[in-house]
Design a protein around this motif. Structure first.
Motif, PDB file in Angstrom:
ATOM      1  N   TYR A  10      52.697  34.100  18.482  1.00 27.04           N
ATOM      2  CA  TYR A  10      53.940  34.135  17.711  1.00 27.04           C
ATOM      3  C   TYR A  10      54.270  32.787  17.063  1.00 27.04           C
ATOM      4  O   TYR A  10      54.675  32.736  15.892  1.00 27.04           O
ATOM      5  CB  TYR A  10      55.088  34.597  18.599  1.00 27.04           C
ATOM      6  N   ALA A  11      54.117  31.685  17.793  1.00 23.67           N
ATOM      7  CA  ALA A  11      54.436  30.373  17.216  1.00 23.67           C
ATOM      8  C   ALA A  11      53.561  30.051  16.003  1.00 23.67           C
ATOM      9  O   ALA A  11      54.084  29.607  14.963  1.00 23.67           O
ATOM     10  CB  ALA A  11      54.317  29.287  18.285  1.00 23.67           C
ATOM     11  N   PRO A  12      52.237  30.290  16.060  1.00 26.64           N
ATOM     12  CA  PRO A  12      51.425  30.076  14.856  1.00 26.64           C
ATOM     13  C   PRO A  12      51.847  30.970  13.691  1.00 26.64           C
ATOM     14  O   PRO A  12      51.787  30.563  12.524  1.00 26.64           O
ATOM     15  CB  PRO A  12      50.007  30.413  15.329  1.00 26.64           C
ATOM     16  N   TYR A  13      52.289  32.198  14.011  1.00 28.92           N
ATOM     17  CA  TYR A  13      52.751  33.125  12.971  1.00 28.92           C
ATOM     18  C   TYR A  13      54.016  32.580  12.314  1.00 28.92           C
ATOM     19  O   TYR A  13      54.142  32.573  11.081  1.00 28.92           O
ATOM     20  CB  TYR A  13      53.014  34.490  13.594  1.00 28.92           C
ATOM     21  N   ILE A  14      54.960  32.110  13.127  1.00 33.74           N
ATOM     22  CA  ILE A  14      56.205  31.547  12.586  1.00 33.74           C
ATOM     23  C   ILE A  14      55.901  30.324  11.733  1.00 33.74           C
ATOM     24  O   ILE A  14      56.478  30.127  10.662  1.00 33.74           O
ATOM     25  CB  ILE A  14      57.174  31.197  13.737  1.00 33.74           C
ATOM     26  N   GLU A  15      54.984  29.498  12.206  1.00 37.09           N
ATOM     27  CA  GLU A  15      54.618  28.291  11.464  1.00 37.09           C
ATOM     28  C   GLU A  15      54.001  28.662  10.118  1.00 37.09           C
ATOM     29  O   GLU A  15      54.276  28.013   9.096  1.00 37.09           O
ATOM     30  CB  GLU A  15      53.650  27.457  12.292  1.00 37.09           C
ATOM     31  N   LYS A  16      53.179  29.695  10.103  1.00 37.23           N
ATOM     32  CA  LYS A  16      52.518  30.122   8.867  1.00 37.23           C
ATOM     33  C   LYS A  16      53.517  30.659   7.857  1.00 37.23           C
ATOM     34  O   LYS A  16      53.383  30.441   6.646  1.00 37.23           O
ATOM     35  CB  LYS A  16      51.466  31.182   9.179  1.00 37.23           C
ATOM     36  N   TYR A  17      54.544  31.352   8.354  1.00 36.46           N
ATOM     37  CA  TYR A  17      55.540  31.959   7.466  1.00 36.46           C
ATOM     38  C   TYR A  17      56.918  31.348   7.705  1.00 36.46           C
ATOM     39  O   TYR A  17      57.930  32.044   7.673  1.00 36.46           O
ATOM     40  CB  TYR A  17      55.586  33.475   7.707  1.00 36.46           C
ATOM     41  N   ARG A  18      56.962  30.056   7.900  1.00 36.64           N
ATOM     42  CA  ARG A  18      58.208  29.385   8.290  1.00 36.64           C
ATOM     43  C   ARG A  18      59.306  29.541   7.242  1.00 36.64           C
ATOM     44  O   ARG A  18      60.491  29.473   7.566  1.00 36.64           O
ATOM     45  CB  ARG A  18      57.964  27.906   8.603  1.00 36.64           C
ATOM     46  N   ASN A  19      58.946  29.773   5.973  1.00 34.44           N
ATOM     47  CA  ASN A  19      59.970  29.981   4.943  1.00 34.44           C
ATOM     48  C   ASN A  19      60.709  31.299   5.129  1.00 34.44           C
ATOM     49  O   ASN A  19      61.767  31.527   4.536  1.00 34.44           O
ATOM     50  CB  ASN A  19      59.338  29.943   3.548  1.00 34.44           C
ATOM     51  N   GLU A  20      60.187  32.196   5.999  1.00 31.30           N
ATOM     52  CA  GLU A  20      60.835  33.475   6.257  1.00 31.30           C
ATOM     53  C   GLU A  20      61.773  33.403   7.466  1.00 31.30           C
ATOM     54  O   GLU A  20      62.451  34.370   7.780  1.00 31.30           O
ATOM     55  CB  GLU A  20      59.787  34.565   6.494  1.00 31.30           C
ATOM     56  N   PHE A  21      61.796  32.280   8.148  1.00 33.75           N
ATOM     57  CA  PHE A  21      62.601  32.139   9.360  1.00 33.75           C
ATOM     58  C   PHE A  21      63.641  31.034   9.193  1.00 33.75           C
ATOM     59  O   PHE A  21      63.418  30.059   8.476  1.00 33.75           O
ATOM     60  CB  PHE A  21      61.701  31.797  10.561  1.00 33.75           C
ATOM     61  N   GLU A  22      64.758  31.208   9.870  1.00 34.73           N
ATOM     62  CA  GLU A  22      65.776  30.160   9.927  1.00 34.73           C
ATOM     63  C   GLU A  22      65.475  29.314  11.160  1.00 34.73           C
ATOM     64  O   GLU A  22      66.002  29.527  12.246  1.00 34.73           O
ATOM     65  CB  GLU A  22      67.169  30.786  10.003  1.00 34.73           C
ATOM     66  N   ILE A  23      64.628  28.315  10.975  1.00 35.41           N
ATOM     67  CA  ILE A  23      64.140  27.524  12.096  1.00 35.41           C
ATOM     68  C   ILE A  23      65.151  26.479  12.552  1.00 35.41           C
ATOM     69  O   ILE A  23      65.319  26.216  13.749  1.00 35.41           O
ATOM     70  CB  ILE A  23      62.791  26.847  11.732  1.00 35.41           C
ATOM     71  N   GLY A  24      65.878  25.903  11.601  1.00 37.68           N
ATOM     72  CA  GLY A  24      66.840  24.873  11.967  1.00 37.68           C
ATOM     73  C   GLY A  24      66.132  23.685  12.598  1.00 37.68           C
ATOM     74  O   GLY A  24      65.093  23.226  12.137  1.00 37.68           O
ATOM     75  N   GLY A  25      66.680  23.215  13.715  1.00 38.47           N
ATOM     76  CA  GLY A  25      66.074  22.069  14.389  1.00 38.47           C
ATOM     77  C   GLY A  25      65.089  22.454  15.465  1.00 38.47           C
ATOM     78  O   GLY A  25      64.604  21.586  16.211  1.00 38.47           O
ATOM     79  N   LEU A  26      64.741  23.746  15.562  1.00 32.30           N
ATOM     80  CA  LEU A  26      63.837  24.211  16.603  1.00 32.30           C
ATOM     81  C   LEU A  26      62.384  24.067  16.171  1.00 32.30           C
ATOM     82  O   LEU A  26      62.068  24.077  14.986  1.00 32.30           O
ATOM     83  CB  LEU A  26      64.114  25.682  16.930  1.00 32.30           C
ATOM     84  N   THR A  27      61.510  23.956  17.146  1.00 33.64           N
ATOM     85  CA  THR A  27      60.084  24.043  16.846  1.00 33.64           C
ATOM     86  C   THR A  27      59.708  25.512  16.710  1.00 33.64           C
ATOM     87  O   THR A  27      60.475  26.402  17.121  1.00 33.64           O
ATOM     88  CB  THR A  27      59.240  23.410  17.959  1.00 33.64           C
ATOM     89  N   SER A  28      58.544  25.797  16.158  1.00 33.84           N
ATOM     90  CA  SER A  28      58.091  27.189  16.026  1.00 33.84           C
ATOM     91  C   SER A  28      57.991  27.849  17.391  1.00 33.84           C
ATOM     92  O   SER A  28      58.318  29.027  17.553  1.00 33.84           O
ATOM     93  CB  SER A  28      56.735  27.240  15.308  1.00 33.84           C
ATOM     94  N   HIS A  29      57.544  27.102  18.395  1.00 32.95           N
ATOM     95  CA  HIS A  29      57.419  27.643  19.747  1.00 32.95           C
ATOM     96  C   HIS A  29      58.792  27.964  20.323  1.00 32.95           C
ATOM     97  O   HIS A  29      58.995  29.041  20.908  1.00 32.95           O
ATOM     98  CB  HIS A  29      56.690  26.647  20.660  1.00 32.95           C
ATOM     99  N   GLU A  30      59.752  27.073  20.155  1.00 33.46           N
ATOM    100  CA  GLU A  30      61.096  27.291  20.685  1.00 33.46           C
ATOM    101  C   GLU A  30      61.753  28.506  20.034  1.00 33.46           C
ATOM    102  O   GLU A  30      62.382  29.327  20.712  1.00 33.46           O
ATOM    103  CB  GLU A  30      61.955  26.049  20.471  1.00 33.46           C
ATOM    104  N   LEU A  31      61.598  28.620  18.716  1.00 29.61           N
ATOM    105  CA  LEU A  31      62.178  29.766  18.016  1.00 29.61           C
ATOM    106  C   LEU A  31      61.491  31.051  18.452  1.00 29.61           C
ATOM    107  O   LEU A  31      62.153  32.083  18.660  1.00 29.61           O
ATOM    108  CB  LEU A  31      62.041  29.596  16.498  1.00 29.61           C
ATOM    109  N   GLY A  32      60.166  31.028  18.604  1.00 27.33           N
ATOM    110  CA  GLY A  32      59.430  32.203  19.038  1.00 27.33           C
ATOM    111  C   GLY A  32      59.865  32.679  20.409  1.00 27.33           C
ATOM    112  O   GLY A  32      60.064  33.883  20.630  1.00 27.33           O
ATOM    113  N   VAL A  33      60.015  31.759  21.340  1.00 23.39           N
ATOM    114  CA  VAL A  33      60.478  32.110  22.686  1.00 23.39           C
ATOM    115  C   VAL A  33      61.863  32.735  22.621  1.00 23.39           C
ATOM    116  O   VAL A  33      62.140  33.759  23.257  1.00 23.39           O
ATOM    117  CB  VAL A  33      60.497  30.861  23.600  1.00 23.39           C
TER     118      VAL A  33
END
Length: 329
Positions: free
Chosen positions: A115-138
């Motif tokens: 999930y974290a690599p997926y979020i990182e790949k499509y990070r423009n589709e997520f509201e990540i804010g100050g979180l890392t891709s792993h933190e947001l995925g969890v």
């Protein structure tokens, strides 16, 4: 499929993905963004991966988690020729990928590997804010499981969905046999049509085969109904949709629908769609926007504001009353 012009109907012939210059990657991307094309309104699904590589360098097309906590492998082939020309059978390829996920026991592991690599790949589709891709995925995966009450069932089972514009007989025969031996594998046929410059997809579930009794409850109405046999388990495929609930009168146009656990509201329309900020859309589309999931169990997460009951409960209560009334006759 037919095009209606006045009182005349002209048949629209299907086209092939190759005629549309579409490759497997195009279909994969469409399903990634619209997985509800091959989902039932009675389930929720969260896409967590795309082109995930396993230890043997095999790549699974799409990976998801459903509302029961199952990891779902979605494998896509453009057409029958692509299936038949493979050295390895379509269904066995999917089974190998599913087996590689069976060892995952913790959500953190799925997030780290998939999930974290997926979020990182499509990070423009997520509201990540100050979180890392792993933190947001969890956060997103655990919230999805918690809201669907499936935390304790995470990855206890794996499901497989095969999608293609056509299937060969050997694949369908193998999947039917696997179904009979309790392997959860589905086949969806996706047929493209082109009308003027617009492209339409028609999706059809080929397997598991729908039993004729699965249509039974959909035929119920207030005036003509029959008791549900006591030995007949009501499955997801037999459950009536919002249009039937409107016919029953258990909900009506103008009713306010609230997203479960949220403040978001919509107004139910006579065609089963909802009105949100003066924009008409399907209930599924609205709920997907509210929850940020790939597909949402419409009838569990759409709550009738006046009664405070989810649509699934209203539906079940009406069906139970119908059965009781008929039993007493």
């Amino acid at each position: 499929m037919y095009n209606i012009n006045g009182k005349q109907a002209s048949r629209i012939e299907p086209v092939t993905f190759s005629e549309l210059n579409m490759v497997e990657n195009d279909i994969e991307d469409i399903l990634r963004n619209s997985i509800d094309m091959i989902c039932d309104e009675e389930e929720s699904m969260l896409i967590v991966g795309r082109q995930v590589k396993n230890a043997k360098n095999g790549r699974s097309d799409l990976t998801a988690v459903d509302n029961n906590g199952n990891v779902v492998l979605i494998e896509i082939k453009r057409d029958r020729k692509d299936i038949e020309n493979r050295r390895e059978s379509f269904e066995f390829q999917a089974i190998r990928y599913a087996a590689s996920y069976a060892t995952i026991e913790e959500t953190d592991e799925l997030v780290k590997k998939v999930y974290a690599p997926y979020i990182e790949k499509y990070r423009n589709e997520f509201e990540i804010g100050g979180l890392t891709s792993h933190e947001l995925g969890v956060r997103k995966l655990n919230e999805f499981l918690r809201v669907n009450d499936s935390e304790k069932n995470f990855n206890k089972k794996q499901r497989i969905i095969l999608a293609a514009s056509d299937f060969d007989e050997q694949t369908l025969s193998a999947v039917a046999w696997l179904n009979s031996n309790n392997v959860d594998m589905s086949c969806f046929k996706i047929t493209p049509y082109k009308l003027n410059k617009e492209i339409y997809f028609y999706t059809e579930k080929l397997l598991p085969v729908t039993d004729h009794n699965d249509y039974y409850v959909n035929l119920m109405d207030k005036s003509i109904s029959a008791p549900i046999p006591h030995n007949k388990k009501i499955t997801r495929r037999s459950l009536p949709k919002i249009d039937v609930m409107l016919e029953w009168g258990v909900v009506k146009a103008g009713d306010v629908i609230v997203a479960k656990g949220k403040e978001d509201e919509a107004v139910l329309l006579s065609d089963g769609n909802v009105l949100v900020k003066e924009q008409e859309m399907s209930m599924q589309t609205w709920l997907k926007e509210v929850y940020g999931w790939s597909s949402v169990h419409t009838y569990v997460f759409a709550v009738h504001k006046e009664t405070g009951k989810p649509l699934s409960q209203i539906r079940e209560e009406y069906m139970a009353k119908q059965e009781m009334d008929e039993t007493e006759l």
